[in-house]
Design an enzyme around this catalytic site. Sequence first.
Site, PDB file in Angstrom:
ATOM      1  N   HIS A  37       6.778  -6.037   5.991  1.00  0.00           N
ATOM      2  CA  HIS A  37       6.115  -7.315   5.765  1.00  0.00           C
ATOM      3  C   HIS A  37       6.157  -8.235   6.987  1.00  0.00           C
ATOM      4  CE1 HIS A  37       6.095  -5.902   1.681  1.00  0.00           C
ATOM      5  NE2 HIS A  37       7.405  -5.851   1.663  1.00  0.00           N
ATOM      6  N   ASP A  75      14.092 -10.395   0.706  1.00  0.00           N
ATOM      7  CA  ASP A  75      13.484  -9.088   0.966  1.00  0.00           C
ATOM      8  C   ASP A  75      13.063  -9.002   2.427  1.00  0.00           C
ATOM      9  OD1 ASP A  75      12.069  -6.746   1.142  1.00  0.00           O
ATOM     10  OD2 ASP A  75      10.890  -7.072  -0.673  1.00  0.00           O
ATOM     11  N   ILE A 132       1.887  -6.184   5.462  1.00  0.00           N
ATOM     12  CA  ILE A 132       1.310  -6.551   4.179  1.00  0.00           C
ATOM     13  C   ILE A 132       2.211  -7.559   3.471  1.00  0.00           C
ATOM     14  CG2 ILE A 132       0.143  -4.338   3.936  1.00  0.00           C
ATOM     15  CD1 ILE A 132       2.323  -3.508   1.946  1.00  0.00           C
ATOM     16  N   GLY A 188       4.586  -7.438  -2.739  1.00  0.00           N
ATOM     17  CA  GLY A 188       3.976  -7.432  -4.055  1.00  0.00           C
ATOM     18  C   GLY A 188       4.538  -8.524  -4.949  1.00  0.00           C
TER      19      GLY A 188
END
Length: 285
Positions: A193, A188, A208, A211
């Site tokens: 990120h 990903d 961030i 998830g």
Amino acid sequence: MPLDPRRALAAAPREHEISWAPRDVQLYHLGIGAGIPATDPAELRYTLESRLQVLPSFVTVAGGARSDPGGGLRTPGVEVDPAAVLHGGQTIRLHRPVPPSGSARLSSRIAEIHDKGTAAVLVLRGEAADGDGPLWTSDARIFVRGEGGFGGDRGPSGRPDPPSGDPVATVERAVREDQALLYRLSGDLNPLHADPEFAARAGFDRPILHGLCSYGITLKAVVDTLLGGETARVTSYRTRFAGVVFPGETLRIRLWPGEQRVRVEVSAVERGDAPVLTDTVVEHV
């Protein structure tokens, strides 16, 4: 209309051959914080090829980018703004333990579309099987803001009652400053990120954590704390993503074990126990 539910649901599944090796599993485990302390026998089960077992949440990255839930947004009938997309929840069901190396046929499709009024919810389903039969089923719930109101079914609305009483166990897991940089190497590569400028355009003051990285950290904590470190005991795992995590923060993971299931709630310690994962259940044998 950017979202055409009838066309999206009728689209043929996307079929891919995927494969993975111990190195992919080890990299994923490092990406969710395994290997600390490096010589701990309990951690070597996640990092040393001669003892390697597979944490079931690995299936969300098995095959790299081809397991990316966002791939479903390239389905016919789905032409939406990526900035309006939110990964709202994740469920995996294990039909048998995942081996440290293997190959499988991955079939991906949009299984359901729900009309929430101001948003649409797409359930992106991936089903993996090898020569011995089904391996896993993975459902990603994707919210697409601004795409509701098409007159469709609202879908399931019930949420499980919150756990009652004090948790039986509470564990804390520190998220490294470079955790997202390491985790993204499993496939990903969303710049949200890693790139501060991109994160700022998305409304965050810094990148961030994925998830699904919090999802993996949490499952490892459950397995290590309540299941004797035996990853093969997990049969399913579901959660709702309730908030973000920033690299460098600490996850507080509260556990309520029951009969062949564990209820879990996860929060960010440094932000006053801000919710991270909720409606979370691990089922096991």
